[in-house]
Write a protein that holds these residues in place. Sequence first.
Motif, mmCIF file in Angstrom:
data_model
loop_
_atom_site.group_PDB
_atom_site.id
_atom_site.type_symbol
_atom_site.label_atom_id
_atom_site.label_comp_id
_atom_site.label_asym_id
_atom_site.label_seq_id
_atom_site.Cartn_x
_atom_site.Cartn_y
_atom_site.Cartn_z
ATOM 1 N N ASP B 157 -22.956 26.086 25.176
ATOM 2 C CA ASP B 157 -22.582 24.718 25.587
ATOM 3 C C ASP B 157 -23.779 24.005 26.213
ATOM 4 O O ASP B 157 -24.595 24.628 26.903
ATOM 5 C CB ASP B 157 -21.477 24.749 26.663
ATOM 6 C CG ASP B 157 -20.095 25.116 26.106
ATOM 7 O OD1 ASP B 157 -19.950 25.238 24.871
ATOM 8 O OD2 ASP B 157 -19.174 25.276 26.934
ATOM 9 N N TYR B 212 -13.668 16.053 24.779
ATOM 10 C CA TYR B 212 -14.920 16.654 24.293
ATOM 11 C C TYR B 212 -15.481 17.778 25.159
ATOM 12 O O TYR B 212 -16.272 18.586 24.665
ATOM 13 C CB TYR B 212 -15.990 15.569 24.152
ATOM 14 C CG TYR B 212 -15.598 14.484 23.166
ATOM 15 C CD1 TYR B 212 -15.439 14.804 21.816
ATOM 16 C CD2 TYR B 212 -15.374 13.172 23.577
ATOM 17 C CE1 TYR B 212 -15.068 13.829 20.900
ATOM 18 C CE2 TYR B 212 -15.007 12.192 22.676
ATOM 19 C CZ TYR B 212 -14.847 12.522 21.331
ATOM 20 O OH TYR B 212 -14.483 11.567 20.428
ATOM 21 N N ARG B 214 -15.768 21.247 27.565
ATOM 22 C CA ARG B 214 -15.150 22.562 27.568
ATOM 23 C C ARG B 214 -14.785 22.965 28.998
ATOM 24 O O ARG B 214 -13.742 23.558 29.225
ATOM 25 C CB ARG B 214 -16.109 23.586 26.972
ATOM 26 C CG ARG B 214 -15.465 24.921 26.745
ATOM 27 C CD ARG B 214 -15.405 25.326 25.288
ATOM 28 N NE ARG B 214 -16.747 25.471 24.725
ATOM 29 C CZ ARG B 214 -16.983 25.732 23.443
ATOM 30 N NH1 ARG B 214 -15.962 25.890 22.593
ATOM 31 N NH2 ARG B 214 -18.212 25.822 22.986
ATOM 32 N N PRO B 279 -19.502 21.581 23.989
ATOM 33 C CA PRO B 279 -20.007 22.205 22.761
ATOM 34 C C PRO B 279 -21.007 21.262 22.082
ATOM 35 O O PRO B 279 -20.769 20.048 22.044
ATOM 36 C CB PRO B 279 -18.748 22.368 21.897
ATOM 37 C CG PRO B 279 -17.584 22.215 22.823
ATOM 38 C CD PRO B 279 -18.046 21.369 23.970
ATOM 39 N N GLU B 280 -22.087 21.834 21.565
ATOM 40 C CA GLU B 280 -23.134 21.000 20.942
ATOM 41 C C GLU B 280 -22.549 20.037 19.902
ATOM 42 O O GLU B 280 -22.978 18.894 19.785
ATOM 43 C CB GLU B 280 -24.185 21.892 20.265
ATOM 44 C CG GLU B 280 -25.093 22.655 21.225
ATOM 45 C CD GLU B 280 -26.169 21.786 21.868
ATOM 46 O OE1 GLU B 280 -26.371 20.637 21.423
ATOM 47 O OE2 GLU B 280 -26.798 22.259 22.842
ATOM 48 N N SER B 281 -21.526 20.527 19.177
ATOM 49 C CA SER B 281 -20.969 19.708 18.087
ATOM 50 C C SER B 281 -20.245 18.459 18.603
ATOM 51 O O SER B 281 -20.006 17.524 17.846
ATOM 52 C CB SER B 281 -20.003 20.551 17.257
ATOM 53 O OG SER B 281 -18.991 21.066 18.117
ATOM 54 N N ASN B 282 -19.873 18.459 19.892
ATOM 55 C CA ASN B 282 -19.174 17.292 20.456
ATOM 56 C C ASN B 282 -20.115 16.334 21.171
ATOM 57 O O ASN B 282 -19.694 15.252 21.615
ATOM 58 C CB ASN B 282 -18.142 17.741 21.513
ATOM 59 C CG ASN B 282 -16.928 18.388 20.894
ATOM 60 O OD1 ASN B 282 -16.743 18.340 19.681
ATOM 61 N ND2 ASN B 282 -16.092 18.995 21.729
ATOM 62 N N ASP B 284 -22.752 14.292 20.662
ATOM 63 C CA ASP B 284 -23.035 12.902 20.304
ATOM 64 C C ASP B 284 -21.846 11.991 20.599
ATOM 65 O O ASP B 284 -21.998 10.918 21.181
ATOM 66 C CB ASP B 284 -23.396 12.804 18.810
ATOM 67 C CG ASP B 284 -24.792 13.356 18.537
ATOM 68 O OD1 ASP B 284 -25.514 13.606 19.530
ATOM 69 O OD2 ASP B 284 -25.137 13.545 17.361
ATOM 70 N N ARG B 285 -20.675 12.456 20.165
ATOM 71 C CA ARG B 285 -19.490 11.612 20.383
ATOM 72 C C ARG B 285 -19.194 11.455 21.876
ATOM 73 O O ARG B 285 -18.764 10.404 22.345
ATOM 74 C CB ARG B 285 -18.277 12.206 19.661
ATOM 75 C CG ARG B 285 -18.261 11.854 18.167
ATOM 76 C CD ARG B 285 -17.204 12.619 17.420
ATOM 77 N NE ARG B 285 -17.504 14.059 17.446
ATOM 78 C CZ ARG B 285 -16.700 15.010 16.987
ATOM 79 N NH1 ARG B 285 -15.513 14.692 16.488
ATOM 80 N NH2 ARG B 285 -17.057 16.272 17.034
ATOM 81 N N HIS B 302 -28.475 24.259 29.301
ATOM 82 C CA HIS B 302 -27.452 24.877 28.462
ATOM 83 C C HIS B 302 -26.992 26.201 29.055
ATOM 84 O O HIS B 302 -27.655 26.793 29.908
ATOM 85 C CB HIS B 302 -27.945 25.041 27.026
ATOM 86 C CG HIS B 302 -29.192 25.857 26.913
ATOM 87 N ND1 HIS B 302 -30.447 25.341 27.178
ATOM 88 C CD2 HIS B 302 -29.373 27.161 26.594
ATOM 89 C CE1 HIS B 302 -31.351 26.292 27.014
ATOM 90 N NE2 HIS B 302 -30.724 27.406 26.669
#
Lengths: 329, 329
Positions: B157, B212, B214, B279-282, B284-285, B302
């Motif tokens: 994360d 978004y 965690r 999480p990295e995937s969240n 930007d949003r 991180h």
Amino acid sequence: MTSHARPGEDSLIARFFAPLAAPGGLGLKDDAACLSPTPGHDLVLTTDALVETVHFLPGDPPGAVARKALGVNVSDLAAKGADPAGFLLSLALPADWTEAWLTEFAAGLGRAARDFSCPLLGGDTVKAKGALTLSVTALGEVPAGRMVHRSTAQVGDAICVTGTIGDGALGLLLRRSPAWAESLSLDERAFLADRYLNPQPRHRLAPALRTYARAAMDVSDGLAGDLAKMLRVSRVSGVVAADRVPLSPAARKAVEAQPDLIDRVLTGGDDYEILCTVPESNLDRFVKEADSVGINLSVIGHVVPGHETPVFRMKDFERRYDVGSFSHF
Amino acid sequence: MTSHARPGEDSLIARFFAPLAAPGGLGLKDDAACLSPTPGHDLVLTTDALVETVHFLPGDPPGAVARKALGVNVSDLAAKGADPAGFLLSLALPADWTEAWLTEFAAGLGRAARDFSCPLLGGDTVKAKGALTLSVTALGEVPAGRMVHRSTAQVGDAICVTGTIGDGALGLLLRRSPAWAESLSLDERAFLADRYLNPQPRHRLAPALRTYARAAMDVSDGLAGDLAKMLRVSRVSGVVAADRVPLSPAARKAVEAQPDLIDRVLTGGDDYEILCTVPESNLDRFVKEADSVGINLSVIGHVVPGHETPVFRMKDFERRYDVGSFSHF
């Protein structure tokens, strides 16, 4: 333990309070508690603070202080017809707190939480500047729209009260060793002292109250003053048969020894009984249901039209307690 | 007014606090407040106490004290992804309170309640024995099961923080007129002082956080210590790029004037920003949604495996703040 040889807030909470926490309290390890309300229910919320020397005395047993801090809040919930759901505690501790004190306090708090079915959800512990100060916020639940209000008494309702009145106020007076104490047995004195220290919230009456009562509040500032408050916001008045106000054997003996104590009994505060008004047509079922949960209910008068302070009548007196309300403030 | 020429508790509440009450507060005229929870939502509950001389100073503006008492609680709700629903206030007032103080306090409380969308539901006012002590219990709501916990950070994360760090701690230090204050403009000093007095809870970030993030908590006891707490209960560790910790221009100037202030910035407390792992995937949003509600978000490091206290790295230093947590207790 930190280098000051005193536990910091986190270890203090972990040691004394986390073992008491309900599942929603998340072990008191998060920033907040989480509670899933019962669908179709309203939340009832109340907060009451206790300050050492104002609401309890420095020598009072720590377990009793904890019990009282929770009990006075559960009493408010009960009067609204709400079932306890949990509480949060804010504790301002003076620098001279001891482990023995806190151990007994936490044990008493845990017992009270179990007895009142009102688990610990969260809290905060800070350093006091001055006397020990406790603030409890309690949450309860009622089926949606069913909270029993204070302002809804109606002309013709019976005025009822649970348990016995005046014991707490006499229990506090006893500490000054008044002359009338001589006429009481040791057991009777212990009974009154205990009624001051260990109020017994009437949470088991909540379901019956929301089913049968029209208006209710708890008696914390004296029967006369609290009744006056309830009837004033309901825009009605009341007539009370003073000799039907329920007294314990100990309180009765005290009043026989010193008749003017009746004023203290009726205005003294610290009763934590439920005062309510009930339509006559509900009265039998209400008394019966109270009885089934072990709570004695007395009908002491009735609601009448008017705006005067309610009158207390006995064979040889008639009194209106204009400033009867006892205030801790 | 009673014969002591001071309003009693009831008239004090009626005059200063009843005008602020939300509909569920029933005009503060009943024993309890009543709230209908939003169906399908959980309740989030937090309580924080403030004591004069411990958490604020006797000369602090009463409106700022009120705002801080509510703000620190709303900050806890925000960190859990909860939208504020209301609060209860317990106020222990010393005997020397003045009408001017209470008028300003109530006005500030009303403004804060509006600004934070967190209305007054109930309260209790008692006599303090010692310093003014305030306890606020705040309630928030999240869609069921969506509270953001502290113990759920995962390896990989990103570690993020809102706003700027260290301003509140430097604002408090400024009161002792340290040498480094000379290098700041009057505006910069006023900015830091205000950041200490007027924390800005990030309640507008709550919806994005629960979507978004965690894990999250609010930074009240210092970034380093609070990050260590969050990662410890999540059973992970972290690496922070110290030069990516967001500093205000005023804080940056202070650290340039006296480089060891960086430790105070990272451990000082009173930030009331949100610290979270995402999480990295969240990422930007999340940054975009924060931006859309006017909140600046910085990625500072991180989450890594391990049980060590998180490390703060800069070009010329690497630090672990073992006892970095600042405690008011």
